[in-house]
Design an enzyme around this catalytic site. Structure first.
Site, PDB file in Angstrom:
ATOM      1  N   HIS A 123      -6.530 -35.923 -21.896  1.00 44.63           N
ATOM      2  CA  HIS A 123      -5.913 -37.109 -21.291  1.00 44.63           C
ATOM      3  C   HIS A 123      -4.500 -37.221 -21.863  1.00 44.63           C
ATOM      4  O   HIS A 123      -4.257 -36.810 -23.000  1.00 44.63           O
ATOM      5  CB  HIS A 123      -6.763 -38.319 -21.703  1.00 44.63           C
ATOM      6  CG  HIS A 123      -6.375 -39.608 -21.049  1.00 44.63           C
ATOM      7  ND1 HIS A 123      -5.349 -40.399 -21.513  1.00 44.63           N
ATOM      8  CD2 HIS A 123      -6.900 -40.261 -19.984  1.00 44.63           C
ATOM      9  CE1 HIS A 123      -5.259 -41.484 -20.764  1.00 44.63           C
ATOM     10  NE2 HIS A 123      -6.186 -41.430 -19.820  1.00 44.63           N
ATOM     11  N   ASP A 200     -11.689 -37.142 -29.362  1.00 39.75           N
ATOM     12  CA  ASP A 200     -11.429 -38.261 -28.454  1.00 39.75           C
ATOM     13  C   ASP A 200     -12.738 -38.551 -27.714  1.00 39.75           C
ATOM     14  O   ASP A 200     -13.146 -37.804 -26.822  1.00 39.75           O
ATOM     15  CB  ASP A 200     -10.311 -37.859 -27.472  1.00 39.75           C
ATOM     16  CG  ASP A 200     -10.109 -38.893 -26.368  1.00 39.75           C
ATOM     17  OD1 ASP A 200     -10.889 -39.860 -26.290  1.00 39.75           O
ATOM     18  OD2 ASP A 200      -9.160 -38.711 -25.566  1.00 39.75           O
ATOM     19  N   GLN A 203     -14.676 -40.884 -23.357  1.00 44.95           N
ATOM     20  CA  GLN A 203     -15.624 -40.679 -22.253  1.00 44.95           C
ATOM     21  C   GLN A 203     -17.003 -40.281 -22.752  1.00 44.95           C
ATOM     22  O   GLN A 203     -17.846 -39.845 -21.959  1.00 44.95           O
ATOM     23  CB  GLN A 203     -15.098 -39.594 -21.303  1.00 44.95           C
ATOM     24  CG  GLN A 203     -13.812 -39.941 -20.602  1.00 44.95           C
ATOM     25  CD  GLN A 203     -13.951 -41.105 -19.627  1.00 44.95           C
ATOM     26  OE1 GLN A 203     -15.040 -41.441 -19.183  1.00 44.95           O
ATOM     27  NE2 GLN A 203     -12.834 -41.736 -19.306  1.00 44.95           N
ATOM     28  N   LYS A 226     -14.700 -49.022 -22.046  1.00 46.58           N
ATOM     29  CA  LYS A 226     -15.464 -48.004 -21.302  1.00 46.58           C
ATOM     30  C   LYS A 226     -16.925 -47.997 -21.728  1.00 46.58           C
ATOM     31  O   LYS A 226     -17.741 -47.245 -21.221  1.00 46.58           O
ATOM     32  CB  LYS A 226     -14.842 -46.622 -21.521  1.00 46.58           C
ATOM     33  CG  LYS A 226     -13.441 -46.506 -20.910  1.00 46.58           C
ATOM     34  CD  LYS A 226     -12.850 -45.139 -21.163  1.00 46.58           C
ATOM     35  CE  LYS A 226     -11.352 -45.099 -21.014  1.00 46.58           C
ATOM     36  NZ  LYS A 226     -10.897 -44.890 -19.641  1.00 46.58           N
ATOM     37  N   CYS A 364      -4.530 -39.187 -15.290  1.00 51.47           N
ATOM     38  CA  CYS A 364      -3.815 -39.063 -16.584  1.00 51.47           C
ATOM     39  C   CYS A 364      -4.096 -37.715 -17.238  1.00 51.47           C
ATOM     40  O   CYS A 364      -4.260 -37.627 -18.463  1.00 51.47           O
ATOM     41  CB  CYS A 364      -4.169 -40.193 -17.538  1.00 51.47           C
ATOM     42  SG  CYS A 364      -3.669 -41.794 -16.962  1.00 51.47           S
TER      43      CYS A 364
HETATM   44  N1  PMP Z   1      -8.939 -40.274 -23.567  1.00 51.81           N
HETATM   45  C1  PMP Z   1      -9.756 -40.141 -22.510  1.00 51.81           C
HETATM   46  C2  PMP Z   1     -10.597 -38.904 -22.381  1.00 51.81           C
HETATM   47  C3  PMP Z   1      -9.806 -41.146 -21.544  1.00 51.81           C
HETATM   48  O1  PMP Z   1     -10.606 -41.005 -20.487  1.00 51.81           O
HETATM   49  C4  PMP Z   1      -8.996 -42.306 -21.699  1.00 51.81           C
HETATM   50  C5  PMP Z   1      -8.996 -43.401 -20.663  1.00 51.81           C
HETATM   51  N2  PMP Z   1      -9.001 -42.958 -19.348  1.00 51.81           N
HETATM   52  C6  PMP Z   1      -8.179 -42.394 -22.821  1.00 51.81           C
HETATM   53  C7  PMP Z   1      -8.190 -41.362 -23.730  1.00 51.81           C
HETATM   54  C8  PMP Z   1      -7.314 -43.587 -23.057  1.00 51.81           C
HETATM   55  O2  PMP Z   1      -8.103 -44.728 -23.250  1.00 51.81           O
HETATM   56  P1  PMP Z   1      -7.474 -46.170 -23.284  1.00 51.81           P
HETATM   57  O3  PMP Z   1      -6.626 -46.296 -22.046  1.00 51.81           O
HETATM   58  O4  PMP Z   1      -8.644 -47.091 -23.278  1.00 51.81           O
HETATM   59  O5  PMP Z   1      -6.654 -46.273 -24.526  1.00 51.81           O
END
Ligand code: PMP
Length: 406
Positions: A123, A200, A203, A226, A364
């Site tokens: 991401h 990270d 997910q 999430k 993203c």
């Molecule tokens: N890493 C991953 C794999 C994600 O899916 C996301 C959110 N889509 C993020 C980081 C960022 O998370 P947040 O916007 O809640 O900070």
């Protein structure tokens, strides 16, 4: 597997909402999940019954609020099986947790020429902070490539890790493809060379059981929103041995022991990394979300969502000209696809008018889209409150839309 889906659905008030006069079918769970009533109630109780600034107050409400906040920290500790509650740092979310690391870890341990290893499926929040660090400090960012099924090319790992590698930072589960990465293998390989690893888990925590001690990762980050919890709260888990040595991230109240114009001494963990008034309604909400997930059981959630994924795979496969992105053997409940040459935005917009919320775009993860040479995908991601009937509706509606576009 025992699961009362009607009861679960009734726990989420938003599922009674209609969009364009149609029942809401929500398949954008990888972006954010809905909140059960118990989470909404827990947050509202904070403001109704014991709102007060925490840690510093001698009065009753401040004590109640402090306990609630620190209880939430213990719930997180237990949920991911951290060794100590002071290894749980509250942040605003995954993004802030990674930025904290790319600042504090880097300030303490990295120098020009050192390498940070990520992957091609990250991401943006696990790419851009490291690129900023490349500019700031002259570190070098490298990545593990992926293959056409959306799995990491694990055999490249040995040649990518060298004596300049100072941190490996990898997503547990890809938000765009659903791939579950073999993080234990990565952690073990990195540790064999004394390299710390950040995972990270944005997910992952909502789908699979996390045990940070068993994984032996050095850092694990995720977001509350999430995991059926509120927005604005997240977690950086870090091993004490690293956090103790790391420079603070933000300066301000709470994170200090003493301040004078001659200098400042810092507070102990976890407060050293929590400058300012913390989001105590967020932490309490996250604690309630964890209780909720535990009341169903993360293993039960995992199994149920796998069934949904299987059902969706089967249903969507019947649509002519469908192309799936991310066909790894180990997958979470995320499906990315395109149909012929139809732009994902067009399909997504029409599905929306039918009451079905799915995601379209690059999710993203632009480097990943560049690898597949596509502008983006349609992404359906499932959560505990989704049903096979909803998936049937998605399949049927997508088929109709595809026909409309010829
Ligand atoms: N890493 C991953 C794999 C994600 O899916 C996301 C959110 N889509 C993020 C980081 C960022 O998370 P947040 O916007 O809640 O900070």
């Amino acid at each position: 597997m025992n699961i009362d889906i009607d009861k679960i659905r009734s726990d989420f008030p938003i599922l009674n909402e209609e969009v364009y006069g149609k029942p809401l079918v929500y398949f954008d769970n990888a972006a954010t999940t809905h909140k059960p009533q118990v989470v909404i109630d827990a947050i509202s109780e904070v403001y109704k019954k014991y709102n007060s600034n925490i840690h510093r107050g001698v009065h009753y409400l401040s004590n109640v609020c402090t306990h609630a906040h620190e209880d939430a920290r213990k719930k997180v500790q237990e949920f991911i099986n951290a060794a100590h509650s002071h290894e749980i740092i509250f942040t605003r979310g995954t993004t802030e947790s990674i930025n904290l690391l790319s600042t504090s870890f880097a300030d303490t341990f990295l120098k020009e020429g050192d390498e940070v290893l990520i992957s091609q499926m990250e991401h943006h929040s696990n790419i851009v902070p490291w690129q900023l660090l490349e500019k700031r400090k002259g570190i070098v960012l490298k990545y593990i490539p992926i293959n056409k099924t959306g799995e990491l090319e694990m055999d490249k790992l040995d040649s990518l890790i060298n004596d300049k590698t100072k941190l490996v930072a990898i997503t547990h589960i890809s938000n765009a493809l659903g791939t579950i990465n073999r993080i234990k293998t990565i952690i073990d390989k990195a540790h064999a060379e004394d390299i710390p690893v950040m995972i990270d888990g944005a997910q992952a925590v909502q789908h699979v059981k996390i045990d940070v001690q068993e994984l032996d990762c050095d850092f694990y980050v995720f977001s509350g929103h999430k995991l059926y919890g509120p927005t604005g709260i997240g977690v950086l888990y870090g091993k004490e041995k690293w956090l103790d040595k790391m420079q603070p991230y933000h300066g301000g109240g709470e994170m200090i022991k003493t301040v004078s114009f001659e200098g400042t001494t810092f507070n102990e963990l976890p407060f050293k990394f929590e400058a300012g008034t913390p989001d105590f309604s967020g932490s309490v909400g996250l604690g309630a979300a964890i209780d909720y997930v535990k009341s169903i059981g993360i293993e039960v959630i995992d199994q149920y969502e796998k069934k949904l994924l299987e059902h969706a795979n089967k249903g969507l496969s019947s649509i002519p000209n469908i192309r799936f992105f991310g066909t790894a053997k180990e997958k979470a409940s995320v499906i990315s696809f395109l149909i012929g040459d139809i732009h994902p935005f067009d399909i997504g917009t029409m599905l929306d008018k039918m009451g079905i919320a799915i995601r379209t775009g690059h999710h993203c993860a632009q480097p990943l889209m560049q690898y597949f040479n596509i502008p983006g995908t349609l992404r359906a991601s499932f959560a505990i409150y989704n049903t096979k009937e909803e998936i049937d509706k998605l399949v049927e509606s997508t088929q109709r839309v595809a026909q409309l576009f010829g």
